[in-house]
Design an enzyme around this catalytic site. Structure first.
Site, PDB file in Angstrom:
ATOM      1  CG  HIS A   1      -0.375   0.270   2.521  1.00  9.00           C
ATOM      2  ND1 HIS A   1      -0.192  -0.696   3.484  1.00  9.00           N
ATOM      3  CD2 HIS A   1       0.089   1.416   3.061  1.00  9.00           C
ATOM      4  CE1 HIS A   1       0.344  -0.158   4.557  1.00  9.00           C
ATOM      5  NE2 HIS A   1       0.523   1.132   4.332  1.00  9.00           N
TER       6      HIS A   1
ATOM      7  CG  ASP B   1      -0.056  -4.030   2.794  1.00  7.04           C
ATOM      8  OD1 ASP B   1       0.429  -3.514   1.770  1.00  7.04           O
ATOM      9  OD2 ASP B   1      -0.307  -3.383   3.841  1.00  7.04           O
TER      10      ASP B   1
ATOM     11  CB  SER C   1       3.026   1.574   6.286  1.00  6.89           C
ATOM     12  OG  SER C   1       1.761   1.626   6.855  1.00  6.89           O
ATOM     13  N   GLY C   2       5.311  -0.711   6.262  1.00  9.17           N
ATOM     14  CA  GLY C   2       6.394  -1.263   5.459  1.00  9.17           C
ATOM     15  C   GLY C   2       7.609  -1.660   6.255  1.00  9.17           C
TER      16      GLY C   2
END
Length: 256
Positions: free
Chosen positions: A66, A109, A206-207
């Site tokens: 994402h 994801d 995120s990530g």
């Protein structure tokens, strides 16, 4: 940060579900010493921090799907985002999303970013290990998550990398807690932090990797509607071990 999500309909969907992709900043964590976590990467859009990530070899960084956007680049080799040598530390990238990824609600994801040139390994940059096979992590195991995200709900991203210890949450417990929010968890996830503790990730994380026993086992995916005032419900990570065949294939062909 929501501009990394694709389109108004997806944004509306996530809002209705109480999901907030683009992770979170580190809540109740501490600064990472400069000689540790040398694999951490800042995934940036137009030169500004967007997501975390981590280097797995000289050519690839792992992050969340994402986080895909136009004008992506990666910064390696610094814990302080105010100290970036663009010529030496910044890399253009090619995005390699997991083929079936649609949105965080449906899972998968995870994304690899191929660097435009080989990473300059040394005292400030080193790759990190992935699991060799599928793994099962014991409930309540202490793991770590790091990032440059918010330190509280509605705050701003930090400049210095932070890390926090988070406990693994039993998957069935995690599913149950999320079901009370009218949300079913996607397949192939790990839950840790955010529930039963005041520690977890927040927007901007995120990530980044969930690190357990010296290996990257998860990728920061989503929390509850951008609410980082923990405890509420468990934080959700993509389970890296479920994607090892895909990762190994891309690393072997050195492209996607």
């Amino acid at each position: 940060m929501m501009h990394a999500l694709h389109g108004f309909l997806l944004l509306h969907l996530l809002t209705c579900l109480g999901l907030h992709a683009l992770g979170s900043e580190i809540i109740n964590g501490q600064n990472v010493p400069e000689n540790l976590m040398l694999y951490m990467a800042s995934v940036q859009v137009n030169g500004a921090h967007q997501c975390g990530g981590f280097l797995i070899n000289e050519h690839f960084v792992v992050t969340a799907a994402h986080c895909e956007s136009s004008n992506l680049s990666v910064v390696l080799g610094t814990h302080n985002l105010q100290k970036v040598d663009n010529n030496a530390m910044r890399y253009d990238v090619k995005a390699c999303k997991f083929p079936s990824y649609v949105n965080v609600k449906k899972g998968d994801d995870i994304m690899l970013l191929k660097l435009s040139r080989k990473a300059r390994l040394g005292k400030k940059v080193q790759p990190f290990r992935l699991p060799n096979t599928e793994i099962k992590i014991k409930d309540n195991s202490k793991c770590r998550v790091a990032g440059w995200g918010f330190t509280r709900t509605g705050a701003k991203a930090v400049k210095v990398l932070k890390v926090v210890d988070v406990p693994i949450v039993n998957l069935e417990v995690c599913k149950n807690k999320w079901s009370h929010r009218m949300t079913s968890l996607p397949a192939n996830v790990i839950c840790a932090g955010g529930y039963g503790t005041k520690k977890g990730f927040c927007q901007g994380d995120s990530g980044g990797p969930l690190v357990c026993s010296g290996k990257a086992v998860g990728v920061v995916s989503f929390n509850l509607g951008g609410n980082c005032d923990y405890p509420n419900v468990p934080n959700v990570y993509t389970n890296i071990s479920k994607y090892l065949p895909w990762i190994k294939k891309i690393l072997k062909q050195n492209d996607c």
